[in-house]
Design a protein around this motif. Structure first.
Motif, PDB file in Angstrom:
ATOM      1  N   SER A 143       0.839  -1.207   0.000  1.00 14.84           N
ATOM      2  CA  SER A 143       0.000   0.000   0.000  1.00 14.84           C
ATOM      3  C   SER A 143       0.866   1.246   0.000  1.00 14.84           C
ATOM      4  O   SER A 143       2.039   1.232   0.387  1.00 14.84           O
ATOM      5  CB  SER A 143      -0.910   0.027   1.230  1.00 14.84           C
ATOM      6  OG  SER A 143      -0.142   0.182   2.420  1.00 14.84           O
ATOM      7  N   GLY A 144       0.277   2.367  -0.422  1.00 17.71           N
ATOM      8  CA  GLY A 144       0.962   3.637  -0.327  1.00 17.71           C
ATOM      9  C   GLY A 144       1.241   4.020   1.113  1.00 17.71           C
ATOM     10  O   GLY A 144       2.236   4.690   1.408  1.00 17.71           O
ATOM     11  N   THR A 145       0.370   3.593   2.037  1.00 21.82           N
ATOM     12  CA  THR A 145       0.597   3.878   3.452  1.00 21.82           C
ATOM     13  C   THR A 145       1.936   3.302   3.901  1.00 21.82           C
ATOM     14  O   THR A 145       2.729   3.979   4.576  1.00 21.82           O
ATOM     15  CB  THR A 145      -0.543   3.313   4.312  1.00 21.82           C
ATOM     16  OG1 THR A 145      -1.737   4.033   4.055  1.00 21.82           O
ATOM     17  CG2 THR A 145      -0.217   3.424   5.804  1.00 21.82           C
ATOM     18  N   GLU A 146       2.217   2.068   3.513  1.00 24.46           N
ATOM     19  CA  GLU A 146       3.492   1.480   3.929  1.00 24.46           C
ATOM     20  C   GLU A 146       4.673   2.216   3.302  1.00 24.46           C
ATOM     21  O   GLU A 146       5.683   2.473   3.962  1.00 24.46           O
ATOM     22  CB  GLU A 146       3.566  -0.009   3.589  1.00 24.46           C
ATOM     23  CG  GLU A 146       4.882  -0.599   4.098  1.00 24.46           C
ATOM     24  CD  GLU A 146       5.034  -2.094   3.895  1.00 24.46           C
ATOM     25  OE1 GLU A 146       6.021  -2.635   4.432  1.00 24.46           O
ATOM     26  OE2 GLU A 146       4.219  -2.703   3.196  1.00 24.46           O
ATOM     27  N   LEU A 147       4.570   2.576   2.026  1.00 27.14           N
ATOM     28  CA  LEU A 147       5.652   3.326   1.384  1.00 27.14           C
ATOM     29  C   LEU A 147       5.896   4.647   2.105  1.00 27.14           C
ATOM     30  O   LEU A 147       7.039   5.032   2.372  1.00 27.14           O
ATOM     31  CB  LEU A 147       5.321   3.595  -0.079  1.00 27.14           C
ATOM     32  CG  LEU A 147       5.434   2.439  -1.074  1.00 27.14           C
ATOM     33  CD1 LEU A 147       5.139   2.937  -2.481  1.00 27.14           C
ATOM     34  CD2 LEU A 147       6.797   1.785  -1.022  1.00 27.14           C
ATOM     35  N   ASN A 148       4.806   5.347   2.445  1.00 29.86           N
ATOM     36  CA  ASN A 148       4.942   6.638   3.131  1.00 29.86           C
ATOM     37  C   ASN A 148       5.518   6.465   4.532  1.00 29.86           C
ATOM     38  O   ASN A 148       6.404   7.222   4.949  1.00 29.86           O
ATOM     39  CB  ASN A 148       3.590   7.337   3.229  1.00 29.86           C
ATOM     40  CG  ASN A 148       3.039   7.775   1.893  1.00 29.86           C
ATOM     41  OD1 ASN A 148       1.857   8.070   1.775  1.00 29.86           O
ATOM     42  ND2 ASN A 148       3.864   7.806   0.862  1.00 29.86           N
TER      43      ASN A 148
END
Length: 320
Positions: A143-148
């Motif tokens: 997810s983008g959450t993990e990347l961020n």
């Protein structure tokens, strides 16, 4: 006579114009506890209502990173994803090193995400550094959450080895906090989001602010990050402004999408935007100006045609 009659019937049948089949578009979103899903659902309704010959449906996915693969393979027609993920996919950098998605194009930037780090009051967590030794959800896998979260943490000297990593989606993160199974969790999502709103009705929560230095470090690692002030009282019991980082969310398609369809989708998105704002307040930020300043990759030619028609000031970086 019978043969002649049959020939007349066949001739008449062939002469009837075929009814054009309704084409159904797939919109890749995220989990049901975030903002992508209601925004995607609202856009699906708008497409079905305003674009002749098309219907659409919002699909639950693992969000940004997975969505870029769906667009590349044309398994989804549209997808919402975080700007940093979109940029990395387009350029073949970061999480997409060695697997460039050069055929992704933008329709618009829809709204900004805020990285929201949530803990329960009394947890002892009041800063980013307090996560060390704790149980922390960094978002769903891919997810983008993990990347961020990872970019924020690593730019501030915190690695996955410093805490117990859990990879949970938004609803799972809220449930785990509620049940005491984790100590803190990350969301990268447009506020307010339903899963945090729900958690705040049953537990006393706190949102963790980042220092100016921590924000600057994160921006140094990911240029699409920007300082973001989450207003007080966005969630029940959180009475102070939360200082964090924001990231645009981009509506994307494959470059192979017909120009006319991309044009119609862009036109409907901006000219019927009140319909989307009635579904979720995040769409209050869906403006032409936000798209021009925040979109990290070139626009699809069909979208570009719409913006040229309305005489938008289009930066060169958004043209191929």
């Amino acid at each position: 006579m019978r043969r002649f009659g049959l020939a007349l019937v066949l001739s008449a049948t062939l002469a009837v114009p075929a009814v054009q089949a309704q084409q159904n578009l797939s919109i890749a979103t995220g989990g049901t506890g975030g903002v992508y899903y209601p925004i995607g659902g609202g856009l699906a309704e708008m497409i079905g209502r305003h674009i002749d010959g098309y219907s659409a449906v919002a699909e639950v996915t693992g969000a940004s990173v997975e969505n870029m693969g769906l667009i590349h393979r044309e398994d989804s027609d549209l997808a919402i994803a975080l700007a940093d993920t979109v940029y990395q996919a387009y350029t073949g950098t970061g999480a997409f090193e060695g697997r460039q998605v050069s055929d992704v194009r933008a329709i618009a930037s829809v709204y900004p995400n805020a990285v929201q780090l949530v803990a329960l009051q009394g947890s002892g967590i009041t800063s980013l550094q307090d996560l060390k030794g704790k149980r922390v959800s960094v978002g769903a896998p891919g997810s983008g959450t993990e990347l961020n979260a990872r970019a924020l943490l690593e730019s501030n000297g915190i690695g996955y080895g410093d805490f117990t990593v859990q990879r949970l989606n938004f609803n799972e993160t809220a449930d785990a906090l509620r049940d005491g199974d984790i100590d803190a969790g990350f969301w990268s999502v447009g506020p307010p989001t339903s899963s945090i709103l729900s958690l705040a009705t049953t537990r006393d929560i706190q949102l963790i602010s980042f220092t100016d230095e921590e924000v600057e470090n994160a921006i140094g690692a990911e240029p699409v990050f920007a300082p973001y002030a989450l207003p007080a009282n966005t969630y029940e019991g959180v009475t102070e402004v939360t200082h964090t980082i924001g990231i645009p969310n981009v509506l994307t398609v494959n470059a192979a999408m017909p120009d006319e369809l991309a044009y119609q989708i862009t036109k409907v998105l901006f000219e019927k935007i009140d319909e989307l704002r009635a579904i979720h307040p995040a769409a209050n930020d869906t403006t032409v100006e936000f798209t021009m300043t925040s979109t990290p990759i070139p626009l699809h030619p069909g979208a570009l045609r719409y913006f040229e028609e309305i005489n938008a000031e289009i930066p060169d970086r958004l043209r191929e």
